[in-house]
Motif scaffolding. Sequence first.
Motif, PDB file in Angstrom:
ATOM      1  N   LEU A  86      92.355  57.638  41.003  1.00  0.00           N
ATOM      2  CA  LEU A  86      93.114  58.903  40.973  1.00  0.00           C
ATOM      3  C   LEU A  86      94.613  58.657  41.079  1.00  0.00           C
ATOM      4  N   LEU A 126      82.906  68.802  40.260  1.00  0.00           N
ATOM      5  CA  LEU A 126      82.946  69.435  41.592  1.00  0.00           C
ATOM      6  C   LEU A 126      81.623  69.201  42.318  1.00  0.00           C
ATOM      7  N   PHE A 129      81.228  65.407  43.120  1.00  0.00           N
ATOM      8  CA  PHE A 129      82.074  64.951  44.222  1.00  0.00           C
ATOM      9  C   PHE A 129      81.571  65.505  45.552  1.00  0.00           C
ATOM     10  N   ILE A 134      78.705  64.137  50.586  1.00  0.00           N
ATOM     11  CA  ILE A 134      77.525  64.192  51.460  1.00  0.00           C
ATOM     12  C   ILE A 134      76.955  62.790  51.668  1.00  0.00           C
ATOM     13  N   ALA A 136      78.455  59.995  51.426  1.00  0.00           N
ATOM     14  CA  ALA A 136      79.372  59.199  52.239  1.00  0.00           C
ATOM     15  C   ALA A 136      79.258  59.591  53.713  1.00  0.00           C
ATOM     16  N   GLN A 137      79.151  60.919  53.997  1.00  0.00           N
ATOM     17  CA  GLN A 137      78.993  61.379  55.384  1.00  0.00           C
ATOM     18  C   GLN A 137      77.707  60.767  55.974  1.00  0.00           C
ATOM     19  N   ILE A 140      78.237  57.095  56.771  1.00  0.00           N
ATOM     20  CA  ILE A 140      79.029  56.954  57.998  1.00  0.00           C
ATOM     21  C   ILE A 140      78.119  57.123  59.215  1.00  0.00           C
TER      22      ILE A 140
ATOM     23  N   GLU B  79      86.505  71.230  57.239  1.00  0.00           N
ATOM     24  CA  GLU B  79      85.441  70.511  57.935  1.00  0.00           C
ATOM     25  C   GLU B  79      84.152  71.305  57.870  1.00  0.00           C
ATOM     26  N   GLY B  80      83.042  70.580  57.965  1.00  0.00           N
ATOM     27  CA  GLY B  80      81.741  71.228  57.957  1.00  0.00           C
ATOM     28  C   GLY B  80      80.640  70.184  57.857  1.00  0.00           C
ATOM     29  N   PHE B  82      78.518  69.261  55.280  1.00  0.00           N
ATOM     30  CA  PHE B  82      78.519  69.602  53.856  1.00  0.00           C
ATOM     31  C   PHE B  82      77.111  69.660  53.267  1.00  0.00           C
ATOM     32  N   ALA B  83      76.258  68.713  53.670  1.00  0.00           N
ATOM     33  CA  ALA B  83      74.895  68.699  53.128  1.00  0.00           C
ATOM     34  C   ALA B  83      74.190  70.003  53.502  1.00  0.00           C
ATOM     35  N   LEU B  86      75.860  73.190  51.630  1.00  0.00           N
ATOM     36  CA  LEU B  86      75.536  73.374  50.211  1.00  0.00           C
ATOM     37  C   LEU B  86      74.059  73.703  50.011  1.00  0.00           C
ATOM     38  N   CYS B 115      84.933  79.580  42.877  1.00  0.00           N
ATOM     39  CA  CYS B 115      84.864  78.513  41.863  1.00  0.00           C
ATOM     40  C   CYS B 115      84.575  79.089  40.482  1.00  0.00           C
ATOM     41  N   ALA B 122      88.419  76.341  41.593  1.00  0.00           N
ATOM     42  CA  ALA B 122      87.515  75.234  41.242  1.00  0.00           C
ATOM     43  C   ALA B 122      88.319  73.931  41.235  1.00  0.00           C
ATOM     44  N   ARG B 123      89.524  74.013  40.659  1.00  0.00           N
ATOM     45  CA  ARG B 123      90.419  72.857  40.618  1.00  0.00           C
ATOM     46  C   ARG B 123      90.798  72.412  42.038  1.00  0.00           C
ATOM     47  N   PHE B 125      89.203  72.813  44.907  1.00  0.00           N
ATOM     48  CA  PHE B 125      88.100  72.165  45.621  1.00  0.00           C
ATOM     49  C   PHE B 125      87.750  70.817  44.985  1.00  0.00           C
ATOM     50  N   LEU B 126      87.899  70.715  43.665  1.00  0.00           N
ATOM     51  CA  LEU B 126      87.670  69.429  42.993  1.00  0.00           C
ATOM     52  C   LEU B 126      88.612  68.362  43.560  1.00  0.00           C
ATOM     53  N   PHE B 129      87.666  67.658  47.280  1.00  0.00           N
ATOM     54  CA  PHE B 129      86.440  66.860  47.432  1.00  0.00           C
ATOM     55  C   PHE B 129      86.680  65.420  46.997  1.00  0.00           C
ATOM     56  N   ALA B 130      87.466  65.252  45.936  1.00  0.00           N
ATOM     57  CA  ALA B 130      87.779  63.887  45.498  1.00  0.00           C
ATOM     58  C   ALA B 130      88.526  63.151  46.610  1.00  0.00           C
ATOM     59  N   ILE B 134      87.488  59.861  48.929  1.00  0.00           N
ATOM     60  CA  ILE B 134      88.336  58.695  49.178  1.00  0.00           C
ATOM     61  C   ILE B 134      88.395  58.402  50.679  1.00  0.00           C
ATOM     62  N   ALA B 136      86.292  59.181  52.951  1.00  0.00           N
ATOM     63  CA  ALA B 136      84.993  58.698  53.427  1.00  0.00           C
ATOM     64  C   ALA B 136      84.792  57.239  53.027  1.00  0.00           C
ATOM     65  N   GLN B 137      85.178  56.884  51.768  1.00  0.00           N
ATOM     66  CA  GLN B 137      85.066  55.492  51.331  1.00  0.00           C
ATOM     67  C   GLN B 137      85.904  54.581  52.243  1.00  0.00           C
TER      68      GLN B 137
END
Lengths: 193, 193
Positions: A86, A126, A129, A134, A136-137, A140, B79-80, B82-83, B86, B115, B122-123, B125-126, B129-130, B134, B136-137
């Motif tokens: 990115l 979207l 990602f 998820i 990745a979480q 962790i 924060e949340g 996420f799994a 969604l 979105c 949508a942009r 959040f994209l 999330f990206a 990063i 998280a990686q």
Amino acid sequence: MQQQLREHLERIVSLTDEEFALVLAQFTSRQVRKGQFLIRKGERVRELYFVVQGLLKLVHTDAAGKAHIVSLAMEDWWEGDFAAYLAQAPATLSLQCLEDTAVWCLPLAGYEYLCQQLPQMARFFLVKFARGGIAAQQRIVSLLALPARERYERLLRQYPTLPQRVSKTLLAAYLGVSRETLSRLADQERPPK
Amino acid sequence: MQQQLREHLERIVSLTDEEFALVLAQFTSRQVRKGQFLIRKGERVRELYFVVQGLLKLVHTDAAGKAHIVSLAMEDWWEGDFAAYLAQAPATLSLQCLEDTAVWCLPLAGYEYLCQQLPQMARFFLVKFARGGIAAQQRIVSLLALPARERYERLLRQYPTLPQRVSKTLLAAYLGVSRETLSRLADQERPPK
């Protein structure tokens, strides 16, 4: 290869033939031999990869030269050094093929173009990602909190074919356990005769 | 509070007054006292949170009852679980306030609506999330590969005010080191008198 990419996209969004042609025009395909690199640490990252066939490891090499496996990617996975992609910056990670591998390559300009031109593709990325976040979480949590046995079982659920495809040394590196611990876990896993 | 959310969104996308009104209508605001929970493990997750002010910890509690800190969230963070969000499923993580905290809450229906109705959202959040992917990686690399000293220094760069805001016990849990190791690192960090 084209059909596989289309089916993968259409699990999340719908595309007309014309729209898919526009998508496809942004990608290039590549065949990479076992052992070769798609990303080398220090080199500029220009592409994101969709795995058509094969297996790759995303690796962080520490100051002492020890390799740590950030993630493994196989069929229908997206992989890359996202931060470097990115930012179009030099890679901090390496991406190496563990088998002969076929990928679709998406340069950043193509990614940006698709997100702007096709709302379905912005939607696709979207969703991808968010799911990546998820995963990745969960990794962790796995690294912080799960005992080796549970990490191993979770890995088998996530990638059932992996033990047949890679060495125990690599599996141990992914799990962050010693080679000996992994052998013990794998032996316990075998069904009784 | 409204202005902060708008400025946060407009760092990535542009919104007219009417569009921002549409965005805002999807959110509710909430004040939560130190110690209270926004998400409790096992309860259905209905919202994602944007932190206006305060500090929260996202925690995984293992089978032995030990708490592991997946992430820390402060001003301008999302924060949340996420799994669970969604999937609208029961939480596997808990989200607890470490200070009196003010948040904007976004239910999944509001997220989906924005979105679909506003390409800019949508942009937004994209991009978010990206970037989350990063982060998280990088945390995975940190947990797998970095020695305690580097993890501590990276934490200070990422959250410079954190050592003044939370206990050493919590910092140690985030870093995955013992309380004693953290004290040693923090002592070494002090500038010479």
